[in-house]
Enzyme design. Sequence first.
Site, short mmCIF file in Angstrom:
data_model
loop_
_atom_site.label_atom_id
_atom_site.label_comp_id
_atom_site.label_asym_id
_atom_site.label_seq_id
_atom_site.Cartn_x
_atom_site.Cartn_y
_atom_site.Cartn_z
N SER A 144 -28.29 -14.61 -11.55
CA SER A 144 -27.62 -13.76 -11.45
C SER A 144 -26.34 -14.24 -10.97
O SER A 144 -26.23 -14.80 -10.25
CB SER A 144 -28.18 -12.47 -10.58
OG SER A 144 -27.17 -11.34 -10.49
N TYR A 157 -31.16 -9.49 -2.70
CA TYR A 157 -31.10 -10.01 -4.21
C TYR A 157 -30.02 -11.35 -4.30
O TYR A 157 -30.55 -12.32 -4.90
CB TYR A 157 -30.80 -9.05 -4.92
CG TYR A 157 -30.73 -9.04 -6.38
CD1 TYR A 157 -31.93 -9.15 -6.97
CD2 TYR A 157 -29.54 -9.34 -7.24
CE1 TYR A 157 -31.92 -9.20 -8.68
CE2 TYR A 157 -29.44 -9.31 -8.45
CZ TYR A 157 -30.87 -9.32 -9.25
OH TYR A 157 -30.52 -9.44 -10.63
P1 NDP Z 1 -36.26 -5.11 -15.38
O1 NDP Z 1 -36.42 -4.18 -14.11
O2 NDP Z 1 -36.00 -4.18 -16.58
O3 NDP Z 1 -37.73 -5.68 -15.52
C1 NDP Z 1 -38.23 -6.77 -14.46
C2 NDP Z 1 -39.51 -7.48 -14.97
O4 NDP Z 1 -40.00 -8.27 -14.11
C3 NDP Z 1 -40.62 -6.69 -15.58
O5 NDP Z 1 -41.05 -7.10 -16.75
C4 NDP Z 1 -41.67 -6.88 -14.40
O6 NDP Z 1 -42.80 -6.49 -14.99
C5 NDP Z 1 -41.34 -8.09 -13.86
N1 NDP Z 1 -41.81 -8.16 -12.61
C6 NDP Z 1 -41.26 -7.65 -11.56
N2 NDP Z 1 -41.98 -7.99 -10.32
C7 NDP Z 1 -42.92 -9.15 -10.80
C8 NDP Z 1 -44.08 -9.45 -10.21
N3 NDP Z 1 -44.14 -9.57 -8.74
N4 NDP Z 1 -44.83 -10.56 -10.95
C9 NDP Z 1 -44.35 -10.52 -12.25
N5 NDP Z 1 -43.64 -9.91 -12.84
C10 NDP Z 1 -42.81 -8.98 -12.18
O7 NDP Z 1 -35.28 -6.09 -15.15
P2 NDP Z 1 -34.34 -6.92 -16.17
O8 NDP Z 1 -34.84 -7.22 -17.27
O9 NDP Z 1 -33.07 -6.41 -15.93
O10 NDP Z 1 -34.34 -8.18 -15.38
C11 NDP Z 1 -34.73 -9.50 -15.81
C12 NDP Z 1 -34.32 -10.66 -14.86
O11 NDP Z 1 -32.68 -10.60 -15.18
C13 NDP Z 1 -34.39 -10.35 -13.54
O12 NDP Z 1 -34.85 -11.65 -12.85
C14 NDP Z 1 -33.10 -10.00 -12.92
O13 NDP Z 1 -32.92 -10.24 -11.55
C15 NDP Z 1 -32.37 -10.76 -13.82
N6 NDP Z 1 -30.93 -10.06 -14.05
C16 NDP Z 1 -30.73 -8.82 -14.52
C17 NDP Z 1 -29.48 -8.10 -14.62
C18 NDP Z 1 -29.18 -7.01 -15.12
O14 NDP Z 1 -28.01 -6.46 -15.28
N7 NDP Z 1 -30.25 -6.27 -15.87
C19 NDP Z 1 -28.38 -8.98 -14.20
C20 NDP Z 1 -28.64 -10.29 -13.79
C21 NDP Z 1 -29.68 -10.60 -13.45
P3 NDP Z 1 -43.81 -5.32 -15.13
O15 NDP Z 1 -42.94 -4.27 -15.41
O16 NDP Z 1 -44.98 -5.55 -15.60
O17 NDP Z 1 -44.21 -4.92 -13.32
#
Ligand code: NDP
Length: 249
Positions: A144, A157
């Site tokens: 990020s 984070y």
């Molecule tokens: P979402 O909240 O939409 O999705 C998060 C995902 O992570 C889900 O698929 C969830 O699975 C999975 N997840 C969470 N905890 C676990 C765990 N313990 N084990 C396995 N899977 C897990 O987030 P985003 O799509 O926005 O984010 C995706 C990545 O991008 C993250 O790493 C985030 O930090 C990064 N990011 C996002 C930004 C943004 O602006 N959105 C900016 C910068 C980075 P499930 O739903 O099945 O629990």
Amino acid sequence: MSKLSGKIALVTGGARGIGEAIVRRLHADGASVYFTFNSSPDKANALAAELGASVQAIQADVAQADSVTSLVKTVLEHSANTAKRIDILVNNAGITKDTLVLRMSESDWDSVIDTNLKGAFLMSKAVCKPMMSQRAGKIINIGSIVGITGNAGQVNYSASKAGLIGLTKSFAKELSSRNILVNCVAPGYIDTDMTAKISDEQKKALQSSIPLGRTAQPHEIASVVAFLASDDASYITAQTIVVDGGLAA
Ligand code: NDP
């Protein structure tokens, strides 16, 4: 031939948000894709059903070593009829537990570090062995921009995402002799569930600070991941590629 034809990819957190876009893009580029879900089984099953037999959903918690070991074993066994290997790992799963530092509990800290940083360590370690014997592999970590800039209310984070940059460089240096390339993509502000909580007013203020004048869609991260996963990126390793519309420049 499609760019990732014949490749086997594993994407964590692929049922929604950026992970879903990555699954769709790697599939469109010809890869067989295994993706994990943790708490979203319905979305995961619907996505796998929509994309067909070359896309499989597997339940896993990336913060738990046993779960990661069994996930990688399942993928290797399942892919045995094509080739017992994993070509591409995308460490996408991530969570936030935002609050100001004086209110941040130890468990807010631990859960974010465990999922975002330890999860990437466990997953990368688990795929090392097959990738080392293949003498090829791509690991792509989703970091990020706040891992570079820091952000008030996100001590846990931003530390996890800064840690991912160091983890990326160290894994890259350790695995380079086996032709395993490790990179990080650092998104700015992407429209997903993770960012849906902020008010319209906050979003307007944020957009005005982004040189491109808008937030991004998940596919705009997925396209960079697909590039890094492809042979077009055969000489790129240990890098963090910022995809933020110019926000942190
Ligand atoms: P979402 O909240 O939409 O999705 C998060 C995902 O992570 C889900 O698929 C969830 O699975 C999975 N997840 C969470 N905890 C676990 C765990 N313990 N084990 C396995 N899977 C897990 O987030 P985003 O799509 O926005 O984010 C995706 C990545 O991008 C993250 O790493 C985030 O930090 C990064 N990011 C996002 C930004 C943004 O602006 N959105 C900016 C910068 C980075 P499930 O739903 O099945 O629990």
